[in-house]
Design a protein around this motif. Structure first.
Motif, short mmCIF file in Angstrom:
data_model
loop_
_atom_site.label_atom_id
_atom_site.label_comp_id
_atom_site.label_asym_id
_atom_site.label_seq_id
_atom_site.Cartn_x
_atom_site.Cartn_y
_atom_site.Cartn_z
N SER A 44 32.79 11.14 13.31
CA SER A 44 32.78 11.14 11.86
C SER A 44 33.60 12.31 11.36
O SER A 44 33.54 13.41 11.94
N TYR A 45 34.37 12.08 10.30
CA TYR A 45 35.23 13.13 9.77
C TYR A 45 35.33 12.98 8.26
O TYR A 45 35.55 11.87 7.75
N THR A 46 35.15 14.09 7.54
CA THR A 46 35.31 14.10 6.10
C THR A 46 36.58 14.84 5.75
O THR A 46 36.73 16.03 6.09
N ILE A 165 45.28 15.18 4.21
CA ILE A 165 45.27 16.64 4.17
C ILE A 165 45.77 17.07 2.80
O ILE A 165 46.83 16.63 2.35
N GLU A 166 45.02 17.91 2.11
CA GLU A 166 45.46 18.38 0.80
C GLU A 166 46.56 19.43 0.98
O GLU A 166 46.40 20.40 1.72
N VAL A 167 47.68 19.20 0.30
CA VAL A 167 48.83 20.10 0.41
C VAL A 167 49.03 20.78 -0.94
O VAL A 167 49.84 20.36 -1.76
N GLY A 168 48.27 21.82 -1.18
CA GLY A 168 48.35 22.54 -2.43
C GLY A 168 47.62 23.85 -2.31
O GLY A 168 46.82 24.06 -1.39
N GLY A 169 47.89 24.77 -3.23
CA GLY A 169 47.20 26.05 -3.22
C GLY A 169 47.67 26.96 -2.10
O GLY A 169 48.87 27.10 -1.86
N GLN A 172 47.58 28.93 3.90
CA GLN A 172 46.64 29.07 5.01
C GLN A 172 45.57 28.01 4.98
O GLN A 172 45.12 27.52 6.02
N ASP A 173 45.15 27.60 3.78
CA ASP A 173 44.15 26.54 3.68
C ASP A 173 44.69 25.22 4.23
O ASP A 173 43.95 24.46 4.85
N VAL A 174 45.96 24.95 3.98
CA VAL A 174 46.56 23.72 4.51
C VAL A 174 46.64 23.78 6.04
O VAL A 174 46.33 22.81 6.73
N ILE A 175 47.03 24.93 6.57
CA ILE A 175 47.07 25.10 8.02
C ILE A 175 45.67 24.91 8.61
O ILE A 175 45.49 24.23 9.62
N ASP A 176 44.67 25.51 7.96
CA ASP A 176 43.30 25.38 8.44
C ASP A 176 42.86 23.92 8.45
O ASP A 176 42.18 23.46 9.37
N SER A 177 43.24 23.19 7.41
CA SER A 177 42.86 21.77 7.33
C SER A 177 43.52 20.97 8.44
O SER A 177 42.90 20.11 9.08
N SER A 178 44.80 21.27 8.68
CA SER A 178 45.52 20.59 9.77
C SER A 178 44.86 20.89 11.11
O SER A 178 44.69 20.00 11.95
N ASN A 179 44.48 22.15 11.32
CA ASN A 179 43.82 22.52 12.58
C ASN A 179 42.45 21.87 12.71
O ASN A 179 42.06 21.45 13.81
N ARG A 180 41.74 21.80 11.60
CA ARG A 180 40.41 21.18 11.63
C ARG A 180 40.48 19.72 12.07
O ARG A 180 39.69 19.25 12.88
N LEU A 181 41.49 19.02 11.52
CA LEU A 181 41.67 17.63 11.92
C LEU A 181 42.09 17.54 13.38
O LEU A 181 41.58 16.70 14.14
N ALA A 182 43.01 18.41 13.81
CA ALA A 182 43.46 18.38 15.20
C ALA A 182 42.31 18.62 16.16
O ALA A 182 42.18 17.95 17.19
N GLU A 183 41.45 19.59 15.82
CA GLU A 183 40.28 19.85 16.67
C GLU A 183 39.37 18.64 16.73
O GLU A 183 38.85 18.29 17.80
N ALA A 184 39.16 17.99 15.60
CA ALA A 184 38.31 16.81 15.57
C ALA A 184 38.90 15.68 16.40
O ALA A 184 38.16 14.82 16.90
N LEU A 185 40.23 15.69 16.56
CA LEU A 185 40.90 14.65 17.35
C LEU A 185 41.08 15.05 18.81
O LEU A 185 41.71 14.31 19.58
N GLY A 186 40.54 16.21 19.17
CA GLY A 186 40.54 16.58 20.59
C GLY A 186 41.41 17.75 20.97
O GLY A 186 41.50 18.08 22.16
N ALA A 187 42.10 18.38 20.03
CA ALA A 187 42.92 19.54 20.37
C ALA A 187 42.03 20.67 20.87
O ALA A 187 40.93 20.89 20.38
N SER A 188 42.53 21.40 21.85
CA SER A 188 41.72 22.48 22.43
C SER A 188 41.84 23.74 21.58
O SER A 188 42.88 24.01 20.97
N GLN A 189 40.78 24.50 21.56
CA GLN A 189 40.80 25.77 20.83
C GLN A 189 41.81 26.71 21.44
O GLN A 189 42.45 27.52 20.73
#
Length: 336
Positions: A44-46, A165-169, A172-189
């Protein structure tokens, strides 16, 4: 030109981007992935729009708009299908990544081959959404970024669920969002942490370059209608660089969202920058020199002009872009 027209133009031209961040802050509060990361567990992913996608397994076959496909690739996730705003095969931002096995299903904004995309059998489709103002308002009734219209988006949603992914503001928030999705999809820390180390090193060097040479940088797009100067605090990438000490042209910070817009007749009003970063999709140096009202621009006359392609908002892409910008700053001279 109306503000709404300028906003639409910004979405089509920059990524993105131009894309592309304050170093503090995290977007994880805007959504969560399932706690069980096993590929065969329920998932599940929001996303940043508040939309929750629930599947009986973690998505393994990802289709993505090019800007976010690059972010996935940098985190070790290979998309099965990619669609872009420009020709994907010749997009230099994919240099160094093997996309030979990915189906290229679109090479122009809003043009997506639905049949070919369906044949790729994605579990999930990834794209972005741009705010409509600097307050971060999201128009959820309209199409997400990269889609032609809501009808096309509905057709895509029948192929696979869509996350944005929201691209505004803050960049760093956009990078964090991209990383959050990548982690949820299996990217390693470990992969993300290694990329962040390079990012942090490049960020520190960009700050040093900006202190060494306090020049003004104008980031812009130009075409037959005139010049569009990026509002640095409205574009995530320039927001990031601003937070690191780079000075961007910002004549009207409280004016229209995203762009300051100048006709060729009033182009002299924006000639304050020591360096021009010119979006690769618009007029280039020869075109600008051919404009009688712009040929005398100090940065143009000094040859301090560079074609600029918006980088994806991920640690790896941004590290390389910051290194490039630091080199440009160090090699330029202050003109006034």
């Amino acid at each position: 030109m109306k503000a709404s027209t300028a906003l639409r133009r910004s979405a089509l031209l920059l990524v993105p981007a131009l894309a592309l961040a304050g170093l503090a802050g995290c977007s994880s509060d805007s959504g969560t992935a399932s706690s069980d990361s096993a590929a065969d567990a329920a998932w599940s992913y929001t996303d940043d729009t508040g939309t929750t996608v629930t599947l009986d397994h973690r998505p393994e076959r990802i289709a993505s708009f090019s800007d976010y496909a690059i972010g996935l690739l940098s985190n070790g996730i290979d998309p099965v299908a990619i669609f872009g705003r420009v020709d994907v095969a010749s997009d230099p931002r994919f240099d160094g990544y093997d996309i030979s096995k990915a189906a290229i299903v679109g090479n122009s904004y809003g043009e997506i081959d639905l049949e070919t995309l369906a044949d790729a059998a994605p579990d999930l489709i990834v794209t972005g959404i741009y705010p409509t103002d600097r307050d971060g308002t999201l128009d959820l009734a309209g199409p997400y970024y990269a889609f032609a219209d809501v009808e096309q988006q509905a057709q895509l949603a029948k192929i696979a669920p869509i996350v944005a992914i929201e691209v505004g503001g803050k960049g760093q928030d956009v990078i964090d969002s991209s990383n959050r999705l990548a982690e949820a999809l299996g990217a390693s820390q470990e992969t993300i942490d290694a990329a962040k180390q390079k990012f942090d090193t490049a960020a520190a060097d960009l700050t040093a370059a900006a202190k060494e040479n306090e020049i003004e940088v104008t980031q812009m797009y130009a075409d037959a209608d005139g010049i569009y100067v990026v509002k640095p605090m409205d574009e995530p990438e320039t927001e990031l660089y601003s937070s690191l000490g780079v000075k961007f042209t910002n004549a009207n910070p409280d004016g229209f969202y995203y762009w300051d817009i100048y006709s060729w007749e009033n182009a002299a009003q924006m000639m304050t920058g020591d360096v021009l970063l010119v979006n690769v999709e618009g007029y280039q140096e020869a075109d600008l020199r051919a404009q009688p009202t712009f040929a005398s621009d100090p940065a143009l006359a000094a040859g301090q002009i560079h074609s600029w392609n918006g980088a994806a908002l991920d640690y790896t892409s941004q590290a390389a872009h910051m290194e490039q910008l630091a080199d440009i700053i160090r090699s330029s001279k202050k003109l006034s």
